[in-house]
Design an enzyme around this catalytic site. Structure first.
Site, short mmCIF file in Angstrom:
data_model
loop_
_atom_site.label_atom_id
_atom_site.label_comp_id
_atom_site.label_asym_id
_atom_site.label_seq_id
_atom_site.Cartn_x
_atom_site.Cartn_y
_atom_site.Cartn_z
N THR A 105 0.00 37.88 -28.37
CA THR A 105 0.34 36.45 -28.14
C THR A 105 -0.72 35.92 -27.14
O THR A 105 -1.31 36.22 -26.23
CB THR A 105 1.72 36.46 -27.38
OG1 THR A 105 2.63 36.75 -28.34
CG2 THR A 105 2.13 34.91 -26.97
N ARG B 232 14.35 35.10 -35.85
CA ARG B 232 14.39 35.50 -34.42
C ARG B 232 13.31 34.57 -33.93
O ARG B 232 12.08 34.25 -34.38
CB ARG B 232 13.80 36.77 -34.41
CG ARG B 232 13.78 37.28 -32.97
CD ARG B 232 12.18 37.11 -32.44
NE ARG B 232 12.00 37.84 -31.02
CZ ARG B 232 11.03 37.61 -30.47
NH1 ARG B 232 10.04 37.02 -30.91
NH2 ARG B 232 11.06 38.21 -29.41
N VAL B 233 13.51 34.06 -32.61
CA VAL B 233 12.59 33.10 -31.93
C VAL B 233 12.59 33.82 -30.48
O VAL B 233 13.58 34.19 -29.87
CB VAL B 233 13.05 31.58 -31.90
CG1 VAL B 233 12.14 30.92 -30.93
CG2 VAL B 233 13.22 31.05 -33.10
N GLY B 234 11.29 33.86 -30.14
CA GLY B 234 11.02 34.37 -28.62
C GLY B 234 10.81 33.45 -27.38
O GLY B 234 11.41 32.40 -27.67
N ASP B 235 10.55 33.86 -26.41
CA ASP B 235 10.37 33.06 -25.31
C ASP B 235 9.16 31.67 -25.45
O ASP B 235 9.32 30.90 -24.56
CB ASP B 235 9.92 33.99 -24.14
CG ASP B 235 8.83 34.61 -24.15
OD1 ASP B 235 8.30 35.26 -25.41
OD2 ASP B 235 8.08 34.53 -23.38
N THR C 168 3.85 36.36 -21.74
CA THR C 168 3.73 37.30 -22.82
C THR C 168 4.66 38.46 -22.69
O THR C 168 4.57 39.10 -21.53
CB THR C 168 2.34 37.44 -23.39
OG1 THR C 168 2.24 38.35 -24.52
CG2 THR C 168 1.56 38.42 -22.00
N GLY C 169 5.12 39.18 -23.81
CA GLY C 169 5.89 40.18 -23.63
C GLY C 169 7.31 40.29 -24.28
O GLY C 169 7.28 39.45 -25.49
N GLY D 36 10.08 39.01 -25.47
CA GLY D 36 10.42 37.49 -25.15
C GLY D 36 11.99 37.29 -24.97
O GLY D 36 12.36 36.56 -24.00
N1 ASP Z 1 6.56 37.01 -26.11
C1 ASP Z 1 6.24 36.85 -27.54
C2 ASP Z 1 7.81 36.86 -28.14
O1 ASP Z 1 8.78 37.59 -27.90
C3 ASP Z 1 5.57 38.10 -27.91
C4 ASP Z 1 4.41 38.65 -27.00
O2 ASP Z 1 4.09 38.08 -26.33
O3 ASP Z 1 3.71 39.38 -27.46
O4 ASP Z 1 7.59 36.37 -29.41
#
Ligand code: ASP
Length: 307
Positions: free
Chosen positions: A171, A199-202, A222-223, A225
């Protein structure tokens, strides 16, 4: 005020012994190109908003990062991108989730913000708004790379049912402060490999993966989410700066500790209102780079590199 820019290309399991030399070099080159694009804007008096959009666009177009071209695949083999942008001056924000045909999702997020009526558009509606806003379109084939297809195949046959627990797929995000002291933040992602059910992340959730407030800081995460959403990490960072006497460093240390204790993996970049550039992560690596006016750019991947 000195301008500054900090960017990430994702946190995860990257280690010297596991990352191929070619990927290491390509990652560093991509980060350097992106930082250069943003620096050029800031050095010539451009705004933090212009800088974070331009920087993230370079990373979206670079297939080595999980955003725009090179995004990971959903469980049913599609590309669904999420992005957000926020202007710290008046806390204006725009975000999109699950978009399938916009070449640069960060620019679509900025169009949502500029349009001004809404903050977050999703899926088919966001795709329709994209056409109406006249931002450049791209076919699903343009986003798709064989490398990501292999990752999907591996994920779908993995014992954990396919969820991308390593989260090393890059990301991207940027936070900038311009010469007027204004802060902006932007984040863009394809999300997690093999994601399902819309699915939607952060990333596109304002306050979770992205936030900017001139009175506090700009933050891009990032991470994993889901953890960042539950911690409302980007807003929490800013709220603590406004409401406590803690320094930017203290707040960053506390939050990376809380993320870890929560079971979350990943990291964040930030610029505090008096120009402090912050990078924290709890994974073996994070693609990252920064530049402060008058100093050279710094690029790093592994956790033993100091920048
Ligand atoms: N944070 C992102 C998500 O959860 C993924 C990522 O940062 O690699 O969609």
């Amino acid at each position: 005020v000195k301008w500054s820019l900090v960017i990430h290309g994702g946190a995860g399991a990257m280690e010297r012994r596991s990352l191929a030399r070619a990927d290491d070099l390509a990652g560093r080159a991509g980060l350097a190109n992106a930082v250069d694009a943003g620096s050029l804007i800031l050095a010539s008096g451009g705004t933090a908003m212009e800088a974070v959009e331009a920087t993230v666009k370079v990373l979206e177009d670079d297939e080595h990062f999980n955003a725009g071209r090179g995004s990971v695949f959903t469980g049913d083999g599609r590309i669904e991108c999420d992005a957000a942008i926020m202007d710290g001056r008046q806390r204006a924000a725009g975000a999109v989730a699950g978009v399938t045909a916009t070449r640069n999702p960060v620019s679509l997020a900025r169009s949502v913000m500029n349009d001004g009526k809404h903050v977050l558009l999703t899926s088919a509606g966001a795709d329709a708004f994209s056409l109406q806003a006249g931002v450049p379109q791209a076919s699903q084939d343009w986003f798709a790379t064989s490398h990501r297809r292999q990752q999907l195949e591996m994920a779908l046959t993995a014992p954990n049912g396919g969820f991308d627990t390593d989260m090393k797929y890059g990301t991207v995000g940027a936070v900038a402060m311009d010469r007027d002291g204004h802060i902006a933040a932007a984040t863009s992602t394809g999300g997690l490999t093999a994601k399902r059910w819309g699915r939607v992340g952060d990333t596109p959730v304002i306050g979770a993966g992205t936030y900017a407030d001139d009175q506090a800081a700009g933050v891009s995460c990032t991470g994993s989410g889901e953890h960042f959403i539950r911690l409302a990490l980007a807003h929490e960072f800013c709220a603590r700066l406004r409401l406590t006497d803690d320094s930017v460093d203290e707040v960053a240390d506390a939050l990376i500790g809380e993320l870890t204790a929560f079971g979350g993996k990943g990291g964040f970049i930030a610029i505090g209102r008096t120009g402090e550039v912050i990078i924290r992560f709890n994974t073996p690596g994070m693609y990252r780079a920064s530049v402060i006016e008058g100093q050279g750019k710094r690029v790093a991947i592994y956790n033993d590199e100091v920048i």
